[in-house]
Design a protein around this motif. Structure first.
Motif, mmCIF file in Angstrom:
data_model
loop_
_atom_site.group_PDB
_atom_site.id
_atom_site.type_symbol
_atom_site.label_atom_id
_atom_site.label_comp_id
_atom_site.label_asym_id
_atom_site.label_seq_id
_atom_site.Cartn_x
_atom_site.Cartn_y
_atom_site.Cartn_z
ATOM 1 N N ILE A 52 0.717 -1.126 -0.100
ATOM 2 C CA ILE A 52 -0.206 -0.004 0.158
ATOM 3 C C ILE A 52 0.915 1.295 -0.111
ATOM 4 O O ILE A 52 1.616 1.619 0.883
ATOM 5 C CB ILE A 52 -0.957 0.008 1.296
ATOM 6 N N VAL A 53 1.193 1.982 -1.119
ATOM 7 C CA VAL A 53 1.957 2.968 -1.364
ATOM 8 C C VAL A 53 1.401 4.300 -0.950
ATOM 9 O O VAL A 53 2.082 5.215 -0.745
ATOM 10 C CB VAL A 53 2.456 2.964 -2.706
ATOM 11 N N GLY A 54 0.063 4.331 -0.976
ATOM 12 C CA GLY A 54 -0.633 5.755 -0.445
ATOM 13 C C GLY A 54 -1.975 5.254 0.038
ATOM 14 O O GLY A 54 -2.552 4.418 -0.401
ATOM 15 N N VAL A 55 -2.448 6.258 0.882
ATOM 16 C CA VAL A 55 -3.875 6.174 1.412
ATOM 17 C C VAL A 55 -4.843 7.592 1.144
ATOM 18 O O VAL A 55 -4.110 8.558 1.540
ATOM 19 C CB VAL A 55 -4.115 5.832 2.782
ATOM 20 N N VAL A 56 -5.660 7.484 0.369
ATOM 21 C CA VAL A 56 -6.228 8.666 0.181
ATOM 22 C C VAL A 56 -7.695 8.810 1.037
ATOM 23 O O VAL A 56 -8.264 7.856 0.941
ATOM 24 C CB VAL A 56 -6.744 8.821 -1.305
ATOM 25 N N THR A 57 -7.696 9.682 1.700
ATOM 26 C CA THR A 57 -9.154 9.669 2.670
ATOM 27 C C THR A 57 -9.460 11.144 2.826
ATOM 28 O O THR A 57 -8.861 12.570 2.291
ATOM 29 C CB THR A 57 -8.799 9.516 4.013
ATOM 30 N N ALA A 58 -10.718 11.425 3.682
ATOM 31 C CA ALA A 58 -11.375 12.910 3.624
ATOM 32 C C ALA A 58 -10.364 13.722 4.364
ATOM 33 O O ALA A 58 -9.559 13.219 5.557
ATOM 34 C CB ALA A 58 -12.782 12.711 4.274
ATOM 35 N N ALA A 59 -10.690 15.059 4.186
ATOM 36 C CA ALA A 59 -9.910 15.884 4.879
ATOM 37 C C ALA A 59 -10.350 15.800 6.367
ATOM 38 O O ALA A 59 -11.412 15.568 6.486
ATOM 39 C CB ALA A 59 -9.868 17.354 4.221
ATOM 40 N N ASP A 60 -9.523 16.323 7.186
ATOM 41 C CA ASP A 60 -10.000 16.402 8.720
ATOM 42 C C ASP A 60 -11.267 17.530 8.722
ATOM 43 O O ASP A 60 -11.471 18.584 8.183
ATOM 44 C CB ASP A 60 -8.971 16.801 9.652
ATOM 45 N N LYS A 61 -12.166 17.503 9.593
ATOM 46 C CA LYS A 61 -13.356 18.165 9.814
ATOM 47 C C LYS A 61 -13.708 18.449 11.063
ATOM 48 O O LYS A 61 -13.442 17.502 12.304
ATOM 49 C CB LYS A 61 -14.653 17.367 9.135
ATOM 50 N N PRO A 62 -14.125 19.692 11.470
ATOM 51 C CA PRO A 62 -14.698 20.119 12.980
ATOM 52 C C PRO A 62 -15.669 19.318 13.411
ATOM 53 O O PRO A 62 -16.739 18.909 12.490
ATOM 54 C CB PRO A 62 -15.073 21.435 12.719
ATOM 55 N N ALA A 63 -15.751 18.860 14.660
ATOM 56 C CA ALA A 63 -16.866 17.837 15.069
ATOM 57 C C ALA A 63 -16.971 18.152 16.500
ATOM 58 O O ALA A 63 -16.072 18.361 17.111
ATOM 59 C CB ALA A 63 -16.425 16.232 14.743
ATOM 60 N N GLY A 64 -18.066 18.011 17.027
ATOM 61 C CA GLY A 64 -18.382 17.924 18.406
ATOM 62 C C GLY A 64 -18.801 19.498 18.830
ATOM 63 O O GLY A 64 -18.478 20.480 18.156
ATOM 64 N N GLY A 67 -16.676 21.233 20.734
ATOM 65 C CA GLY A 67 -15.590 22.251 20.912
ATOM 66 C C GLY A 67 -15.117 22.479 19.293
ATOM 67 O O GLY A 67 -14.186 23.019 18.991
ATOM 68 N N GLN A 68 -15.870 21.896 18.488
ATOM 69 C CA GLN A 68 -15.446 21.849 16.741
ATOM 70 C C GLN A 68 -13.923 21.600 16.585
ATOM 71 O O GLN A 68 -13.245 22.202 16.079
ATOM 72 C CB GLN A 68 -15.613 23.312 16.328
ATOM 73 N N LYS A 69 -13.333 20.549 17.492
ATOM 74 C CA LYS A 69 -11.929 20.260 17.279
ATOM 75 C C LYS A 69 -12.039 19.258 15.877
ATOM 76 O O LYS A 69 -12.938 18.512 15.599
ATOM 77 C CB LYS A 69 -11.441 19.161 18.370
ATOM 78 N N LEU A 70 -10.925 19.482 15.419
ATOM 79 C CA LEU A 70 -10.693 18.716 13.836
ATOM 80 C C LEU A 70 -10.704 16.937 14.163
ATOM 81 O O LEU A 70 -10.096 16.558 15.035
ATOM 82 C CB LEU A 70 -9.542 19.040 13.207
ATOM 83 N N SER A 71 -11.515 16.382 13.404
ATOM 84 C CA SER A 71 -11.802 14.818 13.695
ATOM 85 C C SER A 71 -11.000 14.446 12.331
ATOM 86 O O SER A 71 -11.332 14.639 11.092
ATOM 87 C CB SER A 71 -13.264 14.663 13.794
ATOM 88 N N GLU A 72 -10.275 13.228 12.519
ATOM 89 C CA GLU A 72 -9.921 12.450 11.427
ATOM 90 C C GLU A 72 -10.726 11.331 11.098
ATOM 91 O O GLU A 72 -11.332 10.605 12.264
ATOM 92 C CB GLU A 72 -8.309 12.086 12.026
ATOM 93 N N SER A 73 -10.621 11.080 10.044
ATOM 94 C CA SER A 73 -11.251 9.955 9.531
ATOM 95 C C SER A 73 -10.826 8.494 9.984
ATOM 96 O O SER A 73 -9.659 8.518 10.601
ATOM 97 C CB SER A 73 -11.422 9.872 7.968
#
Length: 302
Positions: free
Chosen positions: A26-38, A40-46
């Motif tokens: 697996i040479v690379g993983v493409v996923t969604a950008a971090d988004k504010p959540a909760g 506190g609107q802290k950035l959430s990783e997928s």
């Protein structure tokens, strides 16, 4: 064979893990950008990003899939195959890039239930069987040539959540089988038939989640379990939203209004349908936490 994996939620993590455990590069993983959540609107990783980082995999998080910088980064990985599980619709400049093509794992037996929410819709429609399918991507969504598929039973009490977990495991195994076959060139491509009536699985919006108590017991029951635990069926009760995670079917005597509900104020709350009652067992009232029905009733004035 170098592989780029594209996915976002837990469903995709099982497939990524299975491919890595099978020894694929697996040479690379493409996923969604971090988004504010909760609150506190802290950035959430997928979920996929978290797994990739924990396992030392290179992560790409493009905001736009046609971004020239992202396209160049993707080309530089020199992957021969792209694998897509629960991700966004890809532009042709992306899915046509690898020499061995781009494959997708879909949570239904294609061509039935193309779309964003196949696991929900098969239960809502009362199906007794579903499965997973691997296929090559092409321009029209979920229409590419099928490589492999695998079936599983939908039990009468399966919810979208329990079926999701079953298909997640079956799908991960099927994906490994598919990638191994592509690596050695031992597979066939079967065009999807278009000569019979197709059932689709479009994205689910809030209005669709509201329960129609004028339907039959079975239709309402399927609706509730097909939306549990997410995005969740709901009704309006005492002018507030009441989410319904789990319920049971009950018969009733004819002649009771479909607008009626019955409760003893302590242990049960059931709503009349066209031909029976739906007894709620696991709910969440607006502004409250999720709770079992007896706990909910203790805090209510009816």
């Amino acid at each position: 064979m170098k592989i780029v994996f594209m996915g976002t939620p837990d469903f995709a993590v099982a497939s990524l893990s299975a491919l890595q455990n099978a020894g694929f590069d697996i040479v690379g993983v493409v996923t969604a950008a971090d988004k504010p959540a909760g609150r506190g609107q802290k950035l959430s990783e997928s979920a996929v990003k978290k797994y990739a980082i924990e396992n030392g995999l290179k992560v790409l998080q493009p905001l736009k899939l046609k971004d020239p910088i992202f396209i160049e980064e993707l080309k530089a990985l020199n992957a021969e195959l792209f694998v897509v599980v629960a991700f966004r619709m890809l532009p042709e400049i992306v899915w046509s890039m690898p020499t061995k093509g781009t494959i997708n794992l879909h949570g239904s037996l294609l061509p039935q239930y193309r779309g964003a929410a196949p696991i929900n819709h098969v239960i809502i429609n009362g199906e007794t069987e579903t499965g997973v399918t691997t296929f090559f991507l092409k321009q029209e969504i979920d229409t590419g040539d099928v490589i492999f598929s695998d079936k599983t039973e939908i039990t009468p009490d399966d919810t979208a959540g329990s079926l999701h977990d079953k298909l997640m495991v079956i799908g991960a195994n099927l994906l490994v089988k598919t990638v191994k076959a592509i690596e050695v060139g031992d597979y066939s491509e079967v065009p999807q038939p278009e000569s019979f009536e197709l059932k689709n699985a479009p994205k689910i919006f809030k209005d669709f989640c509201k329960v129609d108590w004028n339907q039959t017991n079975q239709v309402v029951y399927n609706h509730i379990r097909g939306l549990s635990p997410y995005p969740t069926a709901f009704t309006v009760f005492n002018d507030k939203t009441l989410k319904i995670f789990n319920a049971e079917k009950e018969d009733k005597e004819p002649g009771i209004s479909t607008a009626a509900f019955l409760t003893d104020g302590k242990t049960y709350l059931k709503f009349a349908t066209k031909d029976g009652f739906i007894k709620l067992t696991d709910v969440q009232y607006e502004g409250k936490k999720r709770m079992l029905i007896d706990e909910f009733l203790r805090g209510m004035r009816l």
